[in-house]
Design an enzyme around this catalytic site. Structure first.
Site, mmCIF file in Angstrom:
data_model
loop_
_atom_site.group_PDB
_atom_site.id
_atom_site.type_symbol
_atom_site.label_atom_id
_atom_site.label_comp_id
_atom_site.label_asym_id
_atom_site.label_seq_id
_atom_site.Cartn_x
_atom_site.Cartn_y
_atom_site.Cartn_z
ATOM 1 N N HIS A 12 42.287 58.197 47.145
ATOM 2 C CA HIS A 12 41.775 57.820 45.926
ATOM 3 C C HIS A 12 42.162 56.402 44.558
ATOM 4 C CE1 HIS A 12 41.005 59.817 41.775
ATOM 5 N NE2 HIS A 12 42.351 59.091 41.468
ATOM 6 N N ASP A 69 21.605 31.210 36.816
ATOM 7 C CA ASP A 69 21.687 32.528 37.926
ATOM 8 C C ASP A 69 23.610 31.767 37.631
ATOM 9 O OD1 ASP A 69 22.545 33.769 40.192
ATOM 10 O OD2 ASP A 69 20.309 33.066 40.301
ATOM 11 N N TRP A 102 49.407 53.731 47.013
ATOM 12 C CA TRP A 102 48.257 52.767 46.785
ATOM 13 C C TRP A 102 49.583 51.059 46.703
ATOM 14 C CZ3 TRP A 102 47.374 48.570 43.281
ATOM 15 C CH2 TRP A 102 47.944 48.787 42.184
ATOM 16 N N SER A 123 36.535 39.105 48.729
ATOM 17 C CA SER A 123 35.660 39.610 47.847
ATOM 18 C C SER A 123 36.190 39.299 47.283
ATOM 19 C CB SER A 123 35.049 41.075 48.609
ATOM 20 O OG SER A 123 34.333 41.381 47.228
ATOM 21 N N SER A 124 36.890 39.154 45.821
ATOM 22 C CA SER A 124 37.846 39.259 44.732
ATOM 23 C C SER A 124 37.580 37.777 44.103
ATOM 24 C CB SER A 124 38.803 40.238 44.411
ATOM 25 O OG SER A 124 38.154 41.117 44.447
ATOM 26 N N HIS A 165 50.943 43.647 38.429
ATOM 27 C CA HIS A 165 51.287 43.707 36.748
ATOM 28 C C HIS A 165 49.401 43.334 36.329
ATOM 29 C CE1 HIS A 165 51.341 46.011 33.014
ATOM 30 N NE2 HIS A 165 51.409 44.772 32.806
ATOM 31 N N GLU A 190 47.279 42.516 37.871
ATOM 32 C CA GLU A 190 45.899 43.460 37.798
ATOM 33 C C GLU A 190 45.526 44.174 37.595
ATOM 34 O OE1 GLU A 190 43.852 43.473 40.767
ATOM 35 O OE2 GLU A 190 43.489 45.621 40.992
ATOM 36 N N TYR A 217 45.437 44.045 34.302
ATOM 37 C CA TYR A 217 44.802 43.861 33.235
ATOM 38 C C TYR A 217 43.722 43.037 33.463
ATOM 39 C CZ TYR A 217 48.779 44.119 30.406
ATOM 40 O OH TYR A 217 50.460 44.700 30.035
ATOM 41 N N SER A 227 34.556 44.745 22.525
ATOM 42 C CA SER A 227 34.536 43.744 21.875
ATOM 43 C C SER A 227 32.957 42.979 21.248
ATOM 44 C CB SER A 227 35.419 42.458 22.164
ATOM 45 O OG SER A 227 36.363 42.619 22.153
ATOM 46 N N HIS A 244 59.151 45.903 35.440
ATOM 47 C CA HIS A 244 59.005 47.213 34.860
ATOM 48 C C HIS A 244 59.057 48.308 35.749
ATOM 49 C CE1 HIS A 244 54.898 45.579 32.618
ATOM 50 N NE2 HIS A 244 54.455 46.564 33.556
ATOM 51 N N HIS A 245 57.596 47.939 36.648
ATOM 52 C CA HIS A 245 57.617 49.073 37.812
ATOM 53 C C HIS A 245 58.612 48.948 38.536
ATOM 54 C CE1 HIS A 245 53.345 48.622 36.640
ATOM 55 N NE2 HIS A 245 53.236 47.286 36.721
ATOM 56 N N THR A 303 48.359 43.547 22.300
ATOM 57 C CA THR A 303 47.528 44.377 21.896
ATOM 58 C C THR A 303 46.790 45.113 21.188
ATOM 59 O OG1 THR A 303 47.844 44.734 24.423
ATOM 60 C CG2 THR A 303 46.703 46.400 23.710
ATOM 61 N N LYS A 309 44.298 43.067 19.230
ATOM 62 C CA LYS A 309 42.459 42.804 19.843
ATOM 63 C C LYS A 309 42.809 44.738 18.639
ATOM 64 C CE LYS A 309 42.224 41.098 23.433
ATOM 65 N NZ LYS A 309 40.981 41.260 23.344
ATOM 66 N N ARG A 331 55.392 63.214 40.585
ATOM 67 C CA ARG A 331 54.154 62.408 41.208
ATOM 68 C C ARG A 331 54.091 63.096 42.725
ATOM 69 N NH1 ARG A 331 53.121 56.036 40.012
ATOM 70 N NH2 ARG A 331 51.497 56.226 41.200
#
Lengths: 534, 216
Positions: A76, A105, A141, A168-169, A252, A254, A256, A267, A301-302, A327, A330, A449
Site C-alpha cells: 500500500h 513542450d 516500505w 523514471s523519477s 526525508h 522524499e 518534501y 499557491s 528524526h525518523h 512552513t 507559507k 502500527r
C-alpha cells in the site's frame, strides 16, 4: 539545418492509439498518461488500505493472515508513494509547466515518453510480487534489512521495481529542470514564474539528489542478499542502523518531494479565488528553497530510538523544529492572500482551504513527533500513522484533487459538475477526518502500527477509523465519475475559466490545443501570475 | 506597461541553441545522479569512520597510551555490566561468567564468557560488541577479546572465552556504570565452507582407506 515546423496547421494529433499514446512525445498527452496511471494506482493502493481497515475493524483476526496483512501495509505504502502521489505530480508538471512558462513542450520529449512508460512495467512487477511464492515484501516500505531480507523469491522483483521507479523519477526530474531553465519564453524571468513552477524546480533538484541514494541502498540490499556482502549484516561487520541512515537521508527529502508541488498548486489556487495576487511571492520562493535545504539535515528524526547520543538527538530535534519556520511563512502567506480578498468557494478553493487547515494539523503533529522525549512514546505507534496521513492524504492528495478541479476545464474544455464537486469535497473532508483523527488517540494510547490485531481497549476508535476509511474510499468513486463526465462533455469552458485566474496557461484556448506556444508568447505583466509584485 | 518581445535575430537559430543547452544540462544532471549514487555507497565508509571517532552506536575505537594507566590506584571505581545475546539464526548458548564487576579506572582486568554449540555440526560464529552509554565506548579499551577473531565451535563443544580490558581514566565523570554487550552471529559462508571441507576430507579419507585395504 532544415527544420520542419507545424506552426501553420495546429492541433495535429498523431493518428492511431499506438502513435497517439504509446509513442507520444507531447507533454499534454504524457501528462494525461501520468495522471490516469496515478489515479489507477490510487485505487489499487486504496483497495489495499480497505483490506487493512477491514481487518482492523474489530479486534481479533477476521479476514486475512498476519503475513498478508503486513504485505498489504508494505505494498500500500509503496504503491501510494511511488505509484500515486509522485506520478500524479509529474503529470501536473508535464501538463502545466510548459503552459505556464510559454514553452512549446518539455525540453527532452523522448526521454519524457520513456520515463512514463517505465512505470507500468515497474508497477506490474511490484504488484505481481503479491502472487509469488512467499508473497510480497512485508517488512514495511522502509525496507529495513533484517526484515526485508527475509522476503521470499519476490525480493529481487520488488527491488528491481524500485530501481526502475527511481530511474523514471530521475529522468522526469532532469526533464523538468531542463524545461524550466532553458525553455522559458522571453520575459519569463525566474522570479516571474508561477509558484507551481518554482516548487517543481526545487522538487526536481531534490529528486536528483536523493533518488540515486535510494538506488544505492537498494543495490546494497541486493548484494547483501545475493553476493554475500555485509553492508547491513551485523554478522559480517555491517550495521543495519546504517541502512536506516541511508534510507532516511533519501526518505526525508522524499516526503518534501511529495509536498512541495502541493504547496505550488495551493499557491496558484488561493490567489485565483481570493482575487488577490499571492501575498509574499518572493518569501514563498525562499521558504520553499529553505524547506528543501533543511530536508537534507534532519533525517535522523525518523530514528530517534535507535540509540543515538544525546547530542545527536538534540541537534536533529532542533533542526527539525526549524522547518516549521519556512512552513509557517507559507501558511501565513496563504492566509494573508485571503485576507480581505473577494473569496468564492468553488471546488478547487474548497480543497485548497481543506489543505491549509488539515495539512497544518499534520504539521503540528509532526512538531510533536520532533520532540525527542515525547517521540519515544509516539515512535512506531498509530500517532505516526495519523501524522503522515494528514500530511499525505489531506495534504498532497487534497492538493492533487484541488489542482485537478482547477485545471480540468483547461484540459478538457468543459466545466465539471460544480454541485457534485462540492459534494465530493464535503464527503471527503468529513470522512478523512473520521478516518485519521481517531488514529492520533490510538497512537497516544499506545497502539503500535503495522499490526493486524490489537487489544480490546482500542476497539472503538479503530471501528470509527475503519468506517471513515470505507466511506472516504467510496467517496473517491465520485471523483472518477465527475472527471469522466467532464471529459465527455459539459458546459463549455472559456479560455480564462476562472474570473481571477492569472498566468500564461489561461491565455490559450480551452481545451488547450495539442500544440501551444510554438512561437514564444508575447508576455505582458497582466498575463503573468505574479507579475505585479516586481 | 513593460513588454517583452522575443529576440528576432535571423543569425541565431534559437531551436538549435536550446537543443544544445538541453543536451548540456542533461549531461550535467546525469553526472550528478551518478555522483549521488556513489555518495550512497560512500556513506558506508563515512559512517564507519564517524562511529569509530565519536563512539556513535557504541562502537568507538580509541588507542590509549600506556602512561595513562599509571597510578590507577587513585582512580574512582565504576561498575561494568556484562551482557550476552545470541542471534536467532545461531543455535548456541552464550552467557557471561560474571554479570558485573567493579573496576578502577585504568586497572587492567579480565572476565570471560562461555559459549556452547548446540547444533549438530561445527559452526563458526562472530561476536559483535556494543557499549552503553555509546560515548563510553571511546574509553573502553579491549586488549584481548574473542570478538577480534572468528570463533569455531565443534559439534557439542563448550568454550570459555576471555576478555581483557581497561577503562581509560579520561572517562567523563558523569558516566557511573558501563554495559558491555556482545551479540553472537553465525558466519554463514564460513560455516558452509568449513562443513563442506570437513565432508570432502572425510570422503577423501574414506577413499584413501579403501585404496589401502585393496592394496593389501
Amino acid at each position: 539545418m532544415p527544420t520542419t515546423t507545424h506552426e501553420d496547421h495546429h492541433d495535429h494529433k498523431p493518428q492511431g492509439f499506438l502513435n497517439r499514446w504509446v509513442f507520444s512525445t507531447n507533454h499534454k498527452d504524457i501528462g494525461t498518461l501520468y495522471l490516469v496511471f496515478a489515479l489507477l494506482m490510487f485505487f489499487i493502493g486504496g483497495s489495499m488500505a480497505m483490506i487493512i481497515r477491514a481487518e482492523l475493524f474489530m479486534p481479533g483476526m477476521q479476514l486475512v493472515q498476519p503475513e498478508f496483512f503486513n504485505q498489504m501495509t508494505t505494498v500500500h505504502a509503496l504503491v501510494m508513494v511511488f505509484g500515486a502521489v509522485m506520478p500524479a505530480f509529474v503529470g501536473f508538471a508535464n501538463w502545466m509547466i510548459p503552459l505556464m512558462i510559454g514553452a512549446p513542450d518539455m525540453a527532452l520529449p523522448r526521454m519524457n515518453n520513456w520515463s512514463f512508460w517505465i512505470l507500468p512495467f515497474a508497477f506490474s512487477m511490484l504488484v505481481s510480487t503479491l502472487f509469488m511464492d512467499g508473497g510480497a515484501p512485508a517488512g514495511g516500505w522502509t525496507l529495513y534489512p533484517p526484515l526485508v531480507l527475509q522476503t521470499g523469491s519476490s525480493f529481487i522483483f520488488a527491488m528491481f521495481a524500485i530501481h526502475m521507479l527511481g530511474i523514471s523519477s530521475i529522468m522526469g526530474a532532469i526533464n523538468v529542470i531542463a524545461t524550466i531553465l532553458n525553455m522559458r519564453a522571453p520575459g519569463m524571468t525566474l522570479l516571474r514564474m508561477p509558484l507551481f513552477v518554482w516548487t517543481w524546480l526545487i522538487t526536481a533538484f531534490l529528486l536528483i539528489a536523493v533518488m540515486p541514494v535510494l538506488a544505492g541502498a537498494v543495490t546494497m540490499l541486493i548484494t547483501d542478499r545475493f553476493f554475500l556482502t555485509s553492508f547491513f549484516n551485523a554478522a559480517g561487520g555491517g550495521d543495519p542502523v546504517l541502512f536506516q541512515h541511508i534510507f532516511w537521508f533519501f526518505g526525508h527529502p522524499e516526503v518534501y518531494i511529495m509536498i512541495l508541488p502541493a504547496f505550488g498548486i495551493i499557491s496558484e489556487i488561493i490567489p485565483t479565488f481570493a482575487r488577490k495576487p499571492l501575498f509574499g511571492y518572493t518569501s514563498m520562493v525562499y521558504a520553499s528553497a529553505s524547506i528543501a535545504f533543511l530536508s537534507f539535515i534532519v533525517w535522523a528524526h525518523h530514528m530517534f530510538t535507535v540509540g543515538m547520543p544525546l547530542g545527536g538527538e538534540i541537534y536533529f530535534m532542533l533542526a527539525t523544529m526549524m522547518i516549521s519556520i519556512p512552513t509557517g511563512v507559507k501558511v501565513f502567506n496563504w492566509i494573508s492572500t485571503m485576507w480581505r480578498g473577494s473569496m468564492t468557494f468553488e471546488t478547487p478553493m474548497l480543497f485548497a482551504l481543506g489543505f491549509v487547515v488539515l495539512f497544518t494539523i499534520g504539521g503540528f503533529s509532526g512538531l510533536m513527533l520532533a520532540i525527542v522525549p515525547a517521540d519515544f512514546q509516539y515512535h512506531d505507534t498509530y500517532f505516526v500513522v495519523a501524522h503522515f496521513h494528514y500530511v499525505l492524504v489531506t495534504g498532497s492528495v487534497f492538493a492533487l484533487m484541488a489542482g485537478t478541479y482547477y485545471w480540468l476545464p483547461k484540459w478538457t474544455g468543459h466545466m465539471y459538475n460544480e454541485r457534485l464537486g462540492k459534494w465530493h469535497f464535503w464527503l471527503s473532508v468529513v470522512f478523512v477526518n473520521l478516518l485519521f483523527f481517531p488514529q492520533h488517540y490510538l497512537g497516544l494510547a499506545g497502539m503500535p502500527r503495522r499490526i493486524p490485531d490489537y487489544s480490546p481497549q482500542f476497539a472503538d476508535f479503530n471501528m470509527l477509523s475503519s468506517i471513515g476509511g470505507f466511506a472516504f474510499g467510496l467517496t473517491q468513486f465520485m471523483f472518477v465519475y465527475i472527471v469522466w463526465k467532464c471529459v465527455r462533455g459539459g458546459e463549455t469552458a472559456t479560455s480564462r475559466v476562472w474570473e481571477g485566474a492569472r498566468g500564461l496557461e489561461w491565455t490559450v484556448a480551452s481545451p488547450a490545443p495539442f500544440h501551444t506556444f510554438e512561437t514564444p508568447p508575447d508576455i505582458d505583466d497582466s498575463m503573468v501570475a505574479h507579475g505585479d509584485h516586481l | 506597461m513593460q513588454r517583452y518581445l522575443p529576440v528576432a535575430d535571423p543569425k541565431i537559430d534559437l531551436r538549435a541553441e536550446i537543443k544544445l543547452a538541453n543536451r548540456r544540462l542533461l549531461r550535467i544532471l546525469v553526472l550528478v545522479s551518478i555522483g549521488m549514487f556513489g555518495f550512497g555507497f560512500a556513506l558506508w565508509p563515512l559512517y564507519t569512520i564517524f562511529c569509530e571517532a565519536t563512539g556513535f552506536g557504541g562502537r568507538g575505537v580509541q588507542e590509549v597510551a600506556a602512561e595513562d594507566l599509571k597510578q590507577y590506584q587513585n582512580q574512582r571505581e565504576i561498575t561494568i555490566r556484562f551482557d550476552a545475546t545470541v542471534n536467532s539464526g545461531l543455535n548456541w548458548k552464550f552467557k557471561p561468567v560474571q554479570t558485573s564487576k567493579t573496576v578502577k579506572l585504568g586497572e587492567i582486568s579480565q572476565t570471560s564468557y562461555t559459549a556452547a554449540n548446540l547444533a549438530d555440526q561445527a559452526v563458526i560464529g562472530h561476536a559483535v560488541f556494543n557499549v552503553a552509554p555509546p560515548e563510553a565506548s571511546l574509553y573502553f579499551v579491549k586488549t584481548e577479546c574473542f570478538c577480534f577473531t572468528e570463533q569455531l565451535l565443534e559439534e557439542g563443544e563448550r568454550k570459555e572465552m576471555p576478555v581483557t580490558f581497561y577503562i581509560s581514566p579520561d572517562l567523563p565523570d558523569d558516566i557511573g556504570n558501563i554495559t558491555l554487550s556482545y551479540t553472537f552471529f553465525e558466519n554463514v559462508p564460513a560455516t558452509l565452507a568449513l562443513n563442506e571441507k570437513l565432508a570432502t576430507d572425510k570422503f577423501n579419507d574414506l577413499n584413501t582407506n579403501t585404496l589401502t585395504t585393496n592394496d593389501t
